[in-house]
Design an enzyme around this catalytic site. Structure first.
Site, mmCIF file in Angstrom:
data_model
loop_
_atom_site.group_PDB
_atom_site.id
_atom_site.type_symbol
_atom_site.label_atom_id
_atom_site.label_comp_id
_atom_site.label_asym_id
_atom_site.label_seq_id
_atom_site.Cartn_x
_atom_site.Cartn_y
_atom_site.Cartn_z
ATOM 1 N N GLU A 47 -9.449 -3.556 12.427
ATOM 2 C CA GLU A 47 -9.833 -3.759 11.031
ATOM 3 C C GLU A 47 -8.664 -3.398 10.140
ATOM 4 O O GLU A 47 -7.810 -2.610 10.531
ATOM 5 C CB GLU A 47 -11.039 -2.864 10.680
ATOM 6 N N LYS B 116 -6.789 -1.270 7.695
ATOM 7 C CA LYS B 116 -6.927 0.122 7.280
ATOM 8 C C LYS B 116 -6.610 0.142 5.789
ATOM 9 O O LYS B 116 -5.451 0.083 5.388
ATOM 10 C CB LYS B 116 -5.986 1.037 8.052
ATOM 11 N N ARG C 203 -12.378 7.272 1.072
ATOM 12 C CA ARG C 203 -13.517 7.002 1.930
ATOM 13 C C ARG C 203 -14.797 7.298 1.149
ATOM 14 O O ARG C 203 -14.884 8.333 0.489
ATOM 15 C CB ARG C 203 -13.449 7.896 3.156
ATOM 16 N N PHE D 92 -17.213 -0.610 6.325
ATOM 17 C CA PHE D 92 -16.842 -0.726 7.732
ATOM 18 C C PHE D 92 -17.863 -0.135 8.701
ATOM 19 O O PHE D 92 -17.683 -0.215 9.905
ATOM 20 C CB PHE D 92 -15.449 -0.143 7.991
ATOM 21 N N ARG E 255 -13.506 13.902 15.901
ATOM 22 C CA ARG E 255 -12.310 13.067 15.989
ATOM 23 C C ARG E 255 -12.164 12.630 17.439
ATOM 24 O O ARG E 255 -12.275 13.448 18.342
ATOM 25 C CB ARG E 255 -11.090 13.895 15.574
ATOM 26 N N LYS F 174 -6.154 5.028 14.612
ATOM 27 C CA LYS F 174 -5.457 4.465 13.458
ATOM 28 C C LYS F 174 -4.021 4.163 13.843
ATOM 29 O O LYS F 174 -3.429 4.858 14.664
ATOM 30 C CB LYS F 174 -5.500 5.429 12.281
HETATM 31 P P1 AMP Z 1 -6.525 8.943 8.246
HETATM 32 O O1 AMP Z 1 -6.972 9.381 6.893
HETATM 33 O O2 AMP Z 1 -5.108 8.530 8.278
HETATM 34 O O3 AMP Z 1 -6.942 9.921 9.291
HETATM 35 O O4 AMP Z 1 -7.309 7.611 8.588
HETATM 36 C C1 AMP Z 1 -8.683 7.547 8.643
HETATM 37 C C2 AMP Z 1 -9.236 7.026 7.346
HETATM 38 O O5 AMP Z 1 -8.911 5.675 7.143
HETATM 39 C C3 AMP Z 1 -10.732 7.039 7.285
HETATM 40 O O6 AMP Z 1 -11.221 8.307 6.974
HETATM 41 C C4 AMP Z 1 -11.032 6.037 6.203
HETATM 42 O O7 AMP Z 1 -11.048 6.695 4.942
HETATM 43 C C5 AMP Z 1 -9.819 5.144 6.193
HETATM 44 N N1 AMP Z 1 -10.103 3.742 6.541
HETATM 45 C C6 AMP Z 1 -9.552 2.675 5.949
HETATM 46 N N2 AMP Z 1 -9.978 1.535 6.491
HETATM 47 C C7 AMP Z 1 -10.840 1.867 7.469
HETATM 48 C C8 AMP Z 1 -11.613 1.112 8.407
HETATM 49 N N3 AMP Z 1 -11.577 -0.213 8.445
HETATM 50 N N4 AMP Z 1 -12.386 1.821 9.268
HETATM 51 C C9 AMP Z 1 -12.421 3.171 9.245
HETATM 52 N N5 AMP Z 1 -11.707 3.935 8.374
HETATM 53 C C10 AMP Z 1 -10.919 3.283 7.503
#
Ligand code: AMP
Length: 597
Positions: free
Chosen positions: A250, A252, A257, A344, A421, A427
């Site tokens: 998907e 990102k 969030r 999502f 987690r 990611k």
């Molecule tokens: P990170 O903050 O780098 O740990 O990445 C995870 C975050 O990416 C999640 O908490 C979401 O806020 C964000 N995010 C953006 N797009 C998506 C997606 N398609 N699915 C899940 N999380 C997403």
């Protein structure tokens, strides 16, 4: 329970460094408690009055608290201030000053229930005269408090309680106090907490009816679930390997969030990743979500990103950050920086809890549940089974304003894991980010109809660089930001002479604008960085087969380069050099606990 017992326990906890020891002490403190007292002791120990997501705040400023201490102790305010400056802690000052005052005998000792009720009253005081009311209530409490109680009361009020019991320690202590201390019961306790985000609820249910009763705690609209978190991998190949060769990728999105709760009656609540209530910051989502969700009650999750109202493109995250914590001017900011929520996941679908279902089913349900609107859409997704298509999708995600991709396992067991987690979600971001110092002169080869305030006008333009060797113009960006009304109004006239029915000769692009123009007008733009793109054609194939270069987050500088002809625009070779000069550096990827998702 007497408040003095709680204060004494805090004193001991403060002096304890070992987590194990803290757990024992806490278990001892909690074991005799039930129901109301248990709940109150738990919230107070966390520095809270209610579970965090309810956002109950005392609203007592330092100056108010100082005044209360002065009144209760009879010491002049400057002295309170002076002492506090020396110790750095108004709690200590209160302890000292009240210790020196003779107390009225026969005062009834403070109970935890009485303290809690008074604090709730302080939190609830609002509007005219509320400051005075807060001070009076605090003075009333201090008048009855022992010096030690006063110390912890003040620290609580000012949010500086240093007891230091974290959620995980509390879960351990609950396991020790009310269950058999096993791993299995610990998991059940944590599971109930992850679903309800409410330690008070978990503790009272556990203490009252035992571990088995925790299973009765489920999802509830209005009460946030703790978010599932992603692991990371350094390459797309590793991402796919982890997922067994096949995964849903998907975009990102780089925003906030948002967990959205849509109740049966259309009431909407929004929670941030840290489970703060953030609905009031996004009024447009509150009105659109009930229209977009076909089956309420529902709990869905998505990423909220700012959108350019004129071009419908995703804007940098900073723009939505401006909305956070804003109470004034909301209407103006809302019009300037509208947001879109890209959904999502779905956890509650028309009243059915689906967080335990595997991801493919949840996604299917989400697609059926959602009636997309301008403000609420579905996260772009593609199922891939190789690095090639994964790379192409990554390019697409970045070209669309995403910061990378989220890979999601399609396998059995891919349930939503609240608060955990794991490698069910991975990611992957690009491994470089730099700001582009240089500006770029791009030739207009197309234009897009505006939307919103720009309806009936052009809203954005397709720009190309020039490749002198091939004598062709290669698209590299679509720019809509940076035009003021006057600049925008001039564009049709400037471009009219060059309008073209079909794609003009010598132009290479995978983008189809609403109107084509022969290369003539040169605009100066800046952007955040150069990335690879599946649709732009600048320096096609030079970095990766099939990919051109694209400028991310472009912005018109305001300069129309009438001094330049189209062949004097930036060349594709120059663009490639700029791309190569972008310093490669490790992903600045803060720990996932940062607020910014
Ligand atoms: P990170 O903050 O780098 O740990 O990445 C995870 C975050 O990416 C999640 O908490 C979401 O806020 C964000 N995010 C953006 N797009 C998506 C997606 N398609 N699915 C899940 N999380 C997403």
């Amino acid at each position: 329970m007497r408040f003095a017992e709680l204060a004494a326990a805090y004193e001991r906890l403060e002096a304890t460094a070992s987590r194990l020891e803290m757990r024992h002490q806490l278990a001892e403190l909690l074991r005799p408690l039930r129901d109301g007292d248990l709940e109150r002791a738990l919230y107070l120990s966390q520095g809270l009055l209610r579970p965090e997501y309810e956002g109950v705040e005392l609203g007592v400023a330092d100056s108010l608290a100082r005044r209360a201490v002065a009144t209760a102790s009879g010491a002049p305010e400057p002295e309170v201030a002076r002492r506090t400056k020396a110790s750095g802690d108004l709690g200590t000052t209160a302890q000292e000053l009240l210790g020196a005052v003779a107390r009225l005998p026969g005062d009834e000792p403070l109970s935890v229930a009485a303290v809690y009720a008074a604090l709730r009253g302080i939190a609830a005081a609002e509007g005219e005269g509320s400051q005075e009311a807060k001070v009076r209530a605090l003075v009333g409490l201090l008048a009855r408090a022992s010096p030690q109680e006063a110390k912890f009361l003040l620290r609580f009020v000012l949010g500086t309680l240093r007891v230091g019991v974290r959620e995980m320690t509390i879960l351990d202590a609950l396991n020790e106090a009310f269950a058999d201390g096993s791993k299995a019961s610990r998991a059940a306790i944590e599971g109930a907490f992850n679903l309800s985000s409410d330690l008070g609820l978990v503790a009272t249910r556990l203490a009252g009816d035992g571990v088995g009763a925790l299973a009765t705690i489920g999802l509830e609209v209005g009460r946030p679930i703790r978010p599932m978190l992603a692991e990371r991998e350094p390459t797309l190949a590793k991402v796919l390997e982890r997922m067994g060769g096949r995964a849903a990728l998907e975009y990102k999105y780089d925003g906030l969030r948002v967990q959205a709760h849509v109740a049966h009656d259309g009431t909407v609540r929004l929670f941030s990743r840290r489970l703060e209530a953030i609905g009031p910051q996004f009024p447009e989502l509150l009105t659109e979500l009930p229209k977009a969700i076909r089956r309420a009650p529902a709990i869905v999750e998505g990423e909220c990103v700012p959108i350019d109202p004129d071009t419908d493109e995703i804007l940098p995250f900073q723009d939505v950050a401006r909305r956070r914590g804003r109470k004034h001017d909301l209407a103006r900011v809302q019009a300037e920086v509208p947001v879109c929520l890209f959904l999502f996941d779905v956890l509650l679908d028309g009243g059915t809890a689906v967080y335990g279902r595997d991801f493919p089913e949840r996604r299917r349900r989400l697609e059926q549940l959602l009636r997309p609107t301008e403000r609420v859409r579905l996260a772009a997704q593609k199922v891939v089974d190789g690095v090639g298509p994964a790379g192409a999708f990554l390019d697409e995600a970045i070209a669309a304003g995403g910061e990378g991709v989220m890979a999601k396992s399609l396998r059995e067991g891919s349930a939503y894991r609240a608060g955990a987690r794991g490698y069910w979600w991975i990611k992957y971001k690009r491994d470089y980010t730099v700001g582009l110092g240089d500006s770029i002169d791009g030739v207009v080869v197309g234009a897009f109809h505006g939307r919103g305030r720009r309806a009936g006008r052009f809203g954005a333009f397709l720009l190309a660089v020039y490749d002198p060797k091939r004598d062709r113009f290669e698209s590299f960006t679509k720019v809509g930001s940076g035009f003021d009304d006057a600049a925008l109004a001039e564009m049709p006239e400037k471009l009219a002479r060059f309008a073209s029915e079909a794609p003009p000769d010598g132009v290479d692009t995978g983008v189809v604008p609403d109107r084509w123009f022969r290369p003539a007008v040169v605009l100066e733009v800046r952007g955040a960085e150069l990335t690879l793109s599946p649709v732009h054609r600048a320096a096609l194939g030079a970095v990766r087969e099939g990919a051109g270069l694209a400028l991310r987050f472009p912005r018109f500088t305001g300069r129309v380069r009438s001094d330049k002809g189209p062949t004097e625009a930036t060349t594709s070779h120059e663009l490639l050099e700029m791309y190569r000069k972008q310093v490669r550096q490790a992903t600045p990827d803060a720990d996932g606990d940062a607020e910014r998702s």
